[in-house]
Design a protein around this motif. Structure first.
Motif, PDB file in Angstrom:
ATOM      1  N   ASP A 138       3.412  12.191  58.381  1.00  0.00           N
ATOM      2  CA  ASP A 138       4.882  12.196  58.321  1.00  0.00           C
ATOM      3  C   ASP A 138       5.296  11.918  56.870  1.00  0.00           C
ATOM      4  N   ARG A 139       5.090  12.917  55.999  1.00  0.00           N
ATOM      5  CA  ARG A 139       5.388  12.742  54.576  1.00  0.00           C
ATOM      6  C   ARG A 139       6.832  12.331  54.344  1.00  0.00           C
ATOM      7  N   LYS A 140       7.720  12.939  55.094  1.00  0.00           N
ATOM      8  CA  LYS A 140       9.144  12.650  54.901  1.00  0.00           C
ATOM      9  C   LYS A 140       9.420  11.164  55.099  1.00  0.00           C
ATOM     10  N   ASN A 141       8.889  10.592  56.158  1.00  0.00           N
ATOM     11  CA  ASN A 141       9.097   9.179  56.453  1.00  0.00           C
ATOM     12  C   ASN A 141       8.376   8.283  55.450  1.00  0.00           C
ATOM     13  N   ILE A 142       7.144   8.652  55.107  1.00  0.00           N
ATOM     14  CA  ILE A 142       6.364   7.864  54.139  1.00  0.00           C
ATOM     15  C   ILE A 142       7.092   7.797  52.801  1.00  0.00           C
ATOM     16  N   ILE A 143       7.578   8.943  52.332  1.00  0.00           N
ATOM     17  CA  ILE A 143       8.270   9.013  51.043  1.00  0.00           C
ATOM     18  C   ILE A 143       9.612   8.296  51.099  1.00  0.00           C
ATOM     19  N   THR A 144      10.375   8.535  52.161  1.00  0.00           N
ATOM     20  CA  THR A 144      11.693   7.900  52.290  1.00  0.00           C
ATOM     21  C   THR A 144      11.569   6.383  52.353  1.00  0.00           C
ATOM     22  N   GLN A 145      10.648   5.884  53.173  1.00  0.00           N
ATOM     23  CA  GLN A 145      10.465   4.428  53.283  1.00  0.00           C
ATOM     24  C   GLN A 145       9.978   3.827  51.981  1.00  0.00           C
ATOM     25  N   GLY A 146       9.042   4.539  51.327  1.00  0.00           N
ATOM     26  CA  GLY A 146       8.504   4.024  50.070  1.00  0.00           C
ATOM     27  C   GLY A 146       9.558   3.920  48.984  1.00  0.00           C
ATOM     28  N   LEU A 147      10.330   4.997  48.804  1.00  0.00           N
ATOM     29  CA  LEU A 147      11.353   4.983  47.761  1.00  0.00           C
ATOM     30  C   LEU A 147      12.488   4.016  48.094  1.00  0.00           C
ATOM     31  N   THR A 148      12.827   3.930  49.372  1.00  0.00           N
ATOM     32  CA  THR A 148      13.866   2.982  49.781  1.00  0.00           C
ATOM     33  C   THR A 148      13.431   1.559  49.453  1.00  0.00           C
ATOM     34  N   TYR A 189       0.788   7.185  50.026  1.00  0.00           N
ATOM     35  CA  TYR A 189      -0.423   7.209  50.842  1.00  0.00           C
ATOM     36  C   TYR A 189      -0.078   7.089  52.322  1.00  0.00           C
ATOM     37  N   ASP A 190      -0.913   7.722  53.172  1.00  0.00           N
ATOM     38  CA  ASP A 190      -0.702   7.588  54.613  1.00  0.00           C
ATOM     39  C   ASP A 190      -1.495   6.396  55.143  1.00  0.00           C
ATOM     40  N   SER A 191      -1.473   6.198  56.450  1.00  0.00           N
ATOM     41  CA  SER A 191      -2.131   5.031  57.051  1.00  0.00           C
ATOM     42  C   SER A 191      -3.653   5.117  56.965  1.00  0.00           C
ATOM     43  N   ASN A 192      -4.206   6.305  56.648  1.00  0.00           N
ATOM     44  CA  ASN A 192      -5.658   6.447  56.464  1.00  0.00           C
ATOM     45  C   ASN A 192      -6.082   6.174  55.031  1.00  0.00           C
ATOM     46  N   GLY A 193      -5.112   5.893  54.160  1.00  0.00           N
ATOM     47  CA  GLY A 193      -5.419   5.656  52.754  1.00  0.00           C
ATOM     48  C   GLY A 193      -5.536   6.930  51.943  1.00  0.00           C
ATOM     49  N   GLU A 194      -5.174   8.079  52.535  1.00  0.00           N
ATOM     50  CA  GLU A 194      -5.222   9.342  51.797  1.00  0.00           C
ATOM     51  C   GLU A 194      -3.914   9.548  51.044  1.00  0.00           C
ATOM     52  N   MET A 195      -4.010   9.930  49.769  1.00  0.00           N
ATOM     53  CA  MET A 195      -2.798  10.227  49.012  1.00  0.00           C
ATOM     54  C   MET A 195      -2.213  11.528  49.553  1.00  0.00           C
ATOM     55  N   VAL A 196      -0.927  11.478  49.931  1.00  0.00           N
ATOM     56  CA  VAL A 196      -0.285  12.646  50.548  1.00  0.00           C
ATOM     57  C   VAL A 196       0.750  13.297  49.637  1.00  0.00           C
ATOM     58  N   ALA A 197       1.196  12.571  48.605  1.00  0.00           N
ATOM     59  CA  ALA A 197       2.182  13.138  47.680  1.00  0.00           C
ATOM     60  C   ALA A 197       2.248  12.301  46.421  1.00  0.00           C
TER      61      ALA A 197
END
Length: 200
Positions: free
Chosen positions: A85-95, A135-143
């Protein structure tokens, strides 16, 4: 997520100009190369049928893989079913970064990993962010975001699913190409036989 502030040149090559969090515009999730989690549009069996039909259609029109808009749409739809869920990961991170004007380095704990939360640090208290990793919950960089540009990184699951699609598509395309060549050879032979009969 890792965030840094640098006094470097900022490029204005943005993927999206609609929504911003802080100084960072949101990525364009409709872009072919920037997937985010989506529900499947059909079953895997129906996807397989659609991929084969698209390959046949593309072969008949002389297109191959990304030359075809239909192929690109299928890839995006097929791969997005396993995307993080890149959109959520990015939005939460930047927020999280811009909500706290002076964020401190934070270490990731087990709960952060389970829920795909972010890790970030700032070198200065400046309001602008010039570089960030997500990064996602698996520790993989996604963006990542760097100087006005977004880059999406395929996860292992996304890469495997895309390779699977290519295998189905390429096999169907090659089969259609062989069938087309066989038909053109048969048509050519029949034409030659007719012309020979005329002279006999």
């Amino acid at each position: 997520m890792r965030v840094e502030n640098c006094d470097t040149f900022t490029q204005n090559n943005l993927l999206s100009d609609t929504k911003k969090i802080g100084n960072i515009p949101s990525p364009n999730y409709n872009d072919f190369n920037f997937n985010t989690k989506k529900a499947p549009a059909m079953s895997d069996e129906k996807y397989r049928e659609a991929i084969i039909e698209q390959a046949k259609k593309d072969q008949a029109t002389g297109k191959f893989q990304s030359d075809s808009a239909g192929f690109r749409n299928l890839v995006k739809s097929y791969v997005s079913t396993v995307s993080p869920d890149r959109k959520n990961i990015i939005t939460q991170g930047l927020t999280a970064v811009f909500k706290n004007k002076y964020p401190q380095p934070k270490t990731l704990n087990l709960v952060d990993y389970l829920f795909g939360n972010v890790k970030y640090s700032k070198q200065t208290a400046a309001a602008d962010v010039s570089y960030a990793e997500f990064y996602d919950s698996n520790g993989e960089m996604v963006a990542s975001y760097s100087n006005g540009k977004w880059i999406s990184y395929g996860t292992k699951a996304e890469n495997a699913r895309e390779s699977e699609l290519w295998g189905i598509y390429n096999q169907a395309w090659n089969t259609a190409a062989r069938a087309s060549q066989g038909n053109s050879c048969a048509a050519s032979t029949n034409t030659n036989m007719v012309s020979i009969d005329k002279f006999v």
